[in-house]
Design a protein around this motif. Structure first.
Motif, PDB file in Angstrom:
ATOM      1  N   ARG A  73       7.864  40.192  34.038  1.00 15.40           N
ATOM      2  CA  ARG A  73       7.881  39.343  32.713  1.00 15.40           C
ATOM      3  C   ARG A  73       8.520  37.903  33.355  1.00 15.40           C
ATOM      4  O   ARG A  73       9.422  37.965  34.036  1.00 15.40           O
ATOM      5  CB  ARG A  73       8.647  40.032  31.663  1.00 15.40           C
ATOM      6  N   ALA A  74       8.268  37.143  32.584  1.00 12.71           N
ATOM      7  CA  ALA A  74       8.686  35.867  32.761  1.00 12.71           C
ATOM      8  C   ALA A  74      10.173  35.650  32.600  1.00 12.71           C
ATOM      9  O   ALA A  74      11.070  35.254  33.225  1.00 12.71           O
ATOM     10  CB  ALA A  74       7.988  34.750  31.775  1.00 12.71           C
ATOM     11  N   CYS A  75      10.785  36.593  31.590  1.00 14.30           N
ATOM     12  CA  CYS A  75      12.179  36.618  31.416  1.00 14.30           C
ATOM     13  C   CYS A  75      12.883  37.106  33.077  1.00 14.30           C
ATOM     14  O   CYS A  75      14.173  36.803  33.175  1.00 14.30           O
ATOM     15  CB  CYS A  75      12.680  37.238  30.450  1.00 14.30           C
ATOM     16  N   ASN A  78      13.016  34.595  35.547  1.00 13.83           N
ATOM     17  CA  ASN A  78      13.709  33.545  35.340  1.00 13.83           C
ATOM     18  C   ASN A  78      15.396  34.234  35.789  1.00 13.83           C
ATOM     19  O   ASN A  78      16.169  33.704  36.440  1.00 13.83           O
ATOM     20  CB  ASN A  78      13.874  33.331  33.875  1.00 13.83           C
ATOM     21  N   LYS A  79      15.669  35.674  35.480  1.00 16.61           N
ATOM     22  CA  LYS A  79      16.870  36.022  36.146  1.00 16.61           C
ATOM     23  C   LYS A  79      17.100  36.329  37.453  1.00 16.61           C
ATOM     24  O   LYS A  79      17.930  36.301  37.985  1.00 16.61           O
ATOM     25  CB  LYS A  79      17.245  37.415  35.120  1.00 16.61           C
ATOM     26  N   ARG A  84      11.230  27.123  35.496  1.00 15.07           N
ATOM     27  CA  ARG A  84       9.846  26.440  35.429  1.00 15.07           C
ATOM     28  C   ARG A  84       9.877  25.402  34.110  1.00 15.07           C
ATOM     29  O   ARG A  84      10.820  25.533  33.213  1.00 15.07           O
ATOM     30  CB  ARG A  84       8.788  27.170  35.374  1.00 15.07           C
ATOM     31  N   THR A  85       9.085  24.417  34.240  1.00 12.42           N
ATOM     32  CA  THR A  85       8.656  23.548  33.275  1.00 12.42           C
ATOM     33  C   THR A  85       7.013  23.612  32.944  1.00 12.42           C
ATOM     34  O   THR A  85       6.494  24.377  33.706  1.00 12.42           O
ATOM     35  CB  THR A  85       9.086  22.120  33.438  1.00 12.42           C
ATOM     36  N   PHE A  86       6.573  23.435  31.713  1.00 10.82           N
ATOM     37  CA  PHE A  86       5.509  23.361  31.483  1.00 10.82           C
ATOM     38  C   PHE A  86       4.685  22.141  31.462  1.00 10.82           C
ATOM     39  O   PHE A  86       5.307  21.115  31.205  1.00 10.82           O
ATOM     40  CB  PHE A  86       5.212  24.054  29.998  1.00 10.82           C
ATOM     41  N   SER A  90       7.497  21.460  26.027  1.00  6.55           N
ATOM     42  CA  SER A  90       7.791  23.018  25.703  1.00  6.55           C
ATOM     43  C   SER A  90       9.337  22.791  25.534  1.00  6.55           C
ATOM     44  O   SER A  90      10.102  23.615  26.071  1.00  6.55           O
ATOM     45  CB  SER A  90       7.555  23.652  26.956  1.00  6.55           C
ATOM     46  N   ALA A 104      19.070  27.731  26.760  1.00  3.73           N
ATOM     47  CA  ALA A 104      18.459  27.957  28.188  1.00  3.73           C
ATOM     48  C   ALA A 104      19.393  28.678  29.230  1.00  3.73           C
ATOM     49  O   ALA A 104      19.063  29.389  30.328  1.00  3.73           O
ATOM     50  CB  ALA A 104      18.096  26.632  28.670  1.00  3.73           C
ATOM     51  N   GLU A 107      21.388  33.383  27.999  1.00  4.88           N
ATOM     52  CA  GLU A 107      20.543  34.585  28.512  1.00  4.88           C
ATOM     53  C   GLU A 107      21.433  35.312  29.668  1.00  4.88           C
ATOM     54  O   GLU A 107      20.936  36.344  30.270  1.00  4.88           O
ATOM     55  CB  GLU A 107      18.975  34.699  28.480  1.00  4.88           C
ATOM     56  N   HIS A 108      21.889  34.203  30.504  1.00  7.91           N
ATOM     57  CA  HIS A 108      22.361  34.578  31.806  1.00  7.91           C
ATOM     58  C   HIS A 108      23.936  34.964  31.547  1.00  7.91           C
ATOM     59  O   HIS A 108      24.473  35.053  32.624  1.00  7.91           O
ATOM     60  CB  HIS A 108      22.111  33.601  32.645  1.00  7.91           C
ATOM     61  N   ALA A 161      15.141  24.119  32.211  1.00  9.40           N
ATOM     62  CA  ALA A 161      14.796  24.558  33.722  1.00  9.40           C
ATOM     63  C   ALA A 161      15.999  24.771  34.411  1.00  9.40           C
ATOM     64  O   ALA A 161      16.229  25.716  35.182  1.00  9.40           O
ATOM     65  CB  ALA A 161      13.746  23.890  34.178  1.00  9.40           C
TER      66      ALA A 161
ATOM     67  N   ASN B 190       8.994  28.726  19.993  1.00  7.94           N
ATOM     68  CA  ASN B 190       8.151  28.738  21.178  1.00  7.94           C
ATOM     69  C   ASN B 190       8.412  30.041  22.129  1.00  7.94           C
ATOM     70  O   ASN B 190       9.303  29.945  23.027  1.00  7.94           O
ATOM     71  CB  ASN B 190       8.668  27.322  22.058  1.00  7.94           C
ATOM     72  N   ARG B 193       7.937  29.703  26.214  1.00  7.96           N
ATOM     73  CA  ARG B 193       9.059  28.916  26.773  1.00  7.96           C
ATOM     74  C   ARG B 193      10.422  29.894  26.790  1.00  7.96           C
ATOM     75  O   ARG B 193      11.229  29.741  27.531  1.00  7.96           O
ATOM     76  CB  ARG B 193       9.554  27.510  25.897  1.00  7.96           C
ATOM     77  N   ALA B 194      10.470  30.524  25.513  1.00  9.09           N
ATOM     78  CA  ALA B 194      11.746  31.499  25.308  1.00  9.09           C
ATOM     79  C   ALA B 194      11.946  32.210  26.485  1.00  9.09           C
ATOM     80  O   ALA B 194      12.932  32.304  27.217  1.00  9.09           O
ATOM     81  CB  ALA B 194      12.002  31.774  24.094  1.00  9.09           C
ATOM     82  N   GLU B 195      10.758  32.946  26.592  1.00  8.83           N
ATOM     83  CA  GLU B 195      10.586  34.187  27.852  1.00  8.83           C
ATOM     84  C   GLU B 195      10.885  33.342  28.876  1.00  8.83           C
ATOM     85  O   GLU B 195      11.721  34.058  29.834  1.00  8.83           O
ATOM     86  CB  GLU B 195       9.341  34.751  27.676  1.00  8.83           C
ATOM     87  N   SER B 196      10.504  32.216  29.407  1.00  5.97           N
ATOM     88  CA  SER B 196      10.691  31.688  30.623  1.00  5.97           C
ATOM     89  C   SER B 196      12.169  31.363  30.722  1.00  5.97           C
ATOM     90  O   SER B 196      12.380  30.901  32.150  1.00  5.97           O
ATOM     91  CB  SER B 196       9.577  30.405  30.716  1.00  5.97           C
ATOM     92  N   LEU B 197      12.845  31.552  29.832  1.00  5.77           N
ATOM     93  CA  LEU B 197      14.308  31.064  29.852  1.00  5.77           C
ATOM     94  C   LEU B 197      15.149  32.102  30.196  1.00  5.77           C
ATOM     95  O   LEU B 197      16.318  32.115  29.971  1.00  5.77           O
ATOM     96  CB  LEU B 197      14.746  30.260  29.011  1.00  5.77           C
ATOM     97  N   GLY B 198      14.445  33.304  30.053  1.00  5.41           N
ATOM     98  CA  GLY B 198      15.192  34.667  30.316  1.00  5.41           C
ATOM     99  C   GLY B 198      15.525  35.164  29.032  1.00  5.41           C
ATOM    100  O   GLY B 198      16.111  36.356  28.846  1.00  5.41           O
ATOM    101  N   VAL B 199      14.803  34.883  27.980  1.00  8.70           N
ATOM    102  CA  VAL B 199      15.050  35.581  26.651  1.00  8.70           C
ATOM    103  C   VAL B 199      14.039  36.616  26.568  1.00  8.70           C
ATOM    104  O   VAL B 199      12.748  36.473  26.825  1.00  8.70           O
ATOM    105  CB  VAL B 199      14.565  34.638  25.292  1.00  8.70           C
ATOM    106  N   ASP B 200      14.523  37.888  26.502  1.00 10.59           N
ATOM    107  CA  ASP B 200      13.785  39.248  26.380  1.00 10.59           C
ATOM    108  C   ASP B 200      12.916  39.241  24.938  1.00 10.59           C
ATOM    109  O   ASP B 200      13.362  39.739  24.027  1.00 10.59           O
ATOM    110  CB  ASP B 200      14.482  40.275  26.618  1.00 10.59           C
TER     111      ASP B 200
END
Lengths: 248, 326
Positions: A73-75, A78-79, A84-86, A90, A104, A107-108, A161, B190, B193-200
């Motif tokens: 998954r994208a999340c 990312n971890k 990434r940018t879109f 975005s 941004a 979540e880390h 990002a 969004n 975008r949220a998922e791409s920033l690590g948000v589950d």
């Protein structure tokens, strides 16, 4: 030689009878800025989506920092250190610039529970403010992201990002729709970030001037294959590249 | 001084809530208590819909689950607190399960899924009369017995409900102002975008449903001793639409929106009762006009008016406020 940040090995992806990507391989070294260019339909976006795990390649593999990725998954990606940018804007329009940047990074930090019971900013305000200042958005810190100009939103997008300190950032047409003044600012900041932090970039871009001045190496795709690879000056004068772009 | 303005306003509001039922008759106290109860249910839906962007037409069914569980347990002789905790836990789990479809379908498709769930609950409550009393419902539920006072009379029960409301509101305030709240808003604005920033986003979507539903369950746990009679019709689809109306009219995504919306939906019909047969028409027209002119509800309207009063008429473009730096 140090381990590549990104390794793409013999990726192939077809949609029905159309072979979008055919046996593409390349590495991205730490701190490298790689440009991925090609005419429309050359397979750039498909390749990008294979790297980001949104498409599962028919064959081949993608390694990020030596770890095989695919289907994540994208999340989770990312971890693993991939930002990434879109292509499209975005940001989170109803949130302030500061909140965009905090989201941004939060979540880390810590666990899910510590993010509920811990401080409201996840202890990131100082870091977020530094990032906002770095992208020269300090005067817009508390402005809603949706109220910013297009170019400023692109800067916020880029800042987001980088907030989690990724080792690799994939930039999808960062120059699209950005005016010349803002484009200069964006390029300046990307170069500075790369210089200061050694983060690797993979850039998909149609704006030749932008990509030639930003990237240290360029890969040219046409009909799903790599037709040229090298430093910007070499690629610029390559006859196959000229033919691919002019349809010769 | 500005630092103390917000807490002072909250304390003022709380004082108003304490003083409001003083000297009023039983019916008015009952209406105020209903308003507090529905505010809790609407607060939950506001988290699911307003903050997280996940539509739900099933909030009444969660109130129903909470009300039936509390009723059955208190009728069996257990204290209200046990019933309430069981109601909140059960609705949290059921809400979590209902969140799974939200991972696959969005918008009006999700609305239909949740609508179907509310209908399913209604049918189960009506047909399983060995448990729920069927169409006859359940009655005679005792009100909570506190160590220092009884809540059998309406005024003490109002204060008891107010206490629960304050705790629920404080918890919600904490959630929406924590990093979770920021992530919920990211999910709404969004999700990709949220998922791409690590948000589950999977976990967050489920949590938005689960917490929102648990608030529905808590409201149900209060409805049961408030009315002391529950039947399936009290938790039918129409009630879910009413709670949705509270959130939308008050202002989805605003902390005080659901409370204001619940006040409009519960109290305004009472205020307009002097117009006799016309009150529903006036009420409906007022809601339509509000939605046309302020889709962000009363809170959005208030925010717009406040900005108009406190900011200069010709505002400098936000991106130029600091000069042409870029």
């Amino acid at each position: 030689m140090s381990r590549p940040v990104l390794s793409v090995r013999n990726i192939t992806k077809s949609f029905g009878g159309i072979k979008a990507v055919q046996g593409v391989s390349f590495d991205v070294a730490p701190g490298e800025v790689l440009g991925l260019i090609g005419p429309n339909g050359s397979g750039k976006s498909t390749l990008f989506n294979c790297v980001l795990g949104q498409y599962r390649p028919d064959s081949g593999e993608v390694l990020v920092n030596g770890r095989k990725v695919g289907g994540q998954r994208a999340c989770d990606l990312n971890k693993m250190g991939v930002g990434r940018t879109f292509q499209q804007l975005s940001v989170f329009p109803g949130m302030s610039v500061l909140d965009n940047i905090l989201l941004a990074g939060q979540e880390h930090k810590g666990s899910m529970l510590s993010r509920l019971f811990g401080p409201r900013d996840a202890g990131l305000t100082g870091e977020a403010e530094k990032m906002i200042e770095f992208f020269r958005l300090g005067h817009l810190r508390d402005t809603l992201a949706g109220a910013l100009s297009y170019g400023q939103q692109k800067l916020v997008d880029a800042a987001m990002a980088f907030m989690a300190g990724p080792t690799l950032v994939l930039l999808d047409e960062p120059a699209g729709g950005v005016n010349l003044t803002m484009l200069g600012a964006l390029k300046d900041r990307l170069i500075a970030y790369n210089r200061d932090h050694g983060t690797s970039f993979v850039v998909i871009e149609h704006n030749m001037e932008f990509v030639m001045s930003l990237c240290t190496r360029i890969i040219v795709l046409a009909e799903g294959r790599i037709i040229a690879e090298g430093a910007p000056e070499e690629v610029r004068s390559n006859q196959m590249v000229i033919d691919a772009y002019l349809g010769g | 001084m500005a630092r103390f303005r917000y807490p002072a306003l909250v304390l003022l509001g709380l004082a108003a809530l304490i003083l409001a039922p003083r000297g009023e008759g039983n019916y008015i106290i009952f209406i105020f208590t209903s308003w507090l109860t529905y505010s809790i249910a609407a607060m939950g839906l506001n988290l699911t819909l307003g903050y997280s962007g996940q539509i739900s037409l099933a909030q009444a069914s969660f109130m129903g689950i909470g009300a039936y569980i509390t009723a059955l347990l208190t009728l069996a002789g257990l204290p209200w607190i046990v019933g309430m905790l069981a109601a909140v836990a059960a609705t949290f789990v059921v809400g979590l399960a209902l969140g799974f479809p939200a991972l696959r379908v969005k918008g009006h498709f999700l609305a239909f899924v949740t609508l179907a769930f509310n209908t399913l609950f209604f049918l189960v409550a009506r047909n399983e009369d060995w448990l729920t009393g069927g169409n006859y419902g359940l009655s005679g539920m005792p009100r909570p017995n506190l160590i220092f006072a009884s809540t059998m009379k309406n005024l003490p029960f109002y204060y008891f409900t107010l206490g629960v409301f304050v705790v629920a509101a404080a918890l919600m305030w904490w959630i929406v102002h924590s990093p979770w709240g920021r992530a919920f808003k990211g999910l709404r604005e969004n999700p990709v975008r949220a998922e791409s920033l690590g948000v589950d986003t999977t976990r967050l979507t489920l949590l938005a449903f689960a917490i929102g539903s648990a608030y529905g369950g808590l409201a149900g746990a209060l409805v049961s001793p408030l009315v002391q009679y529950i039947d399936p019709g009290s938790f039918a689809l129409g009630i879910s639409l009413k709670i949705l109306l509270m959130v939308v009219v008050g202002g989805a995504g605003y902390f005080y929106g659901p409370m204001l919306g619940a006040a409009i939906v519960i109290l305004l019909p009472e205020v307009l009762r002097f117009t006799e047969g016309y009150y529903l028409m006036i009420y409906a027209t007022a809601v339509i006009v509000l939605m046309v002119f302020s889709p962000r509800g009363l809170m959005g309207l208030g925010e717009r008016l406040w900005h108009r009063l406190t900011r200069p008429a010709r505002q400098v473009r936000a991106d130029m406020a600091g000069g042409a730096q870029l």
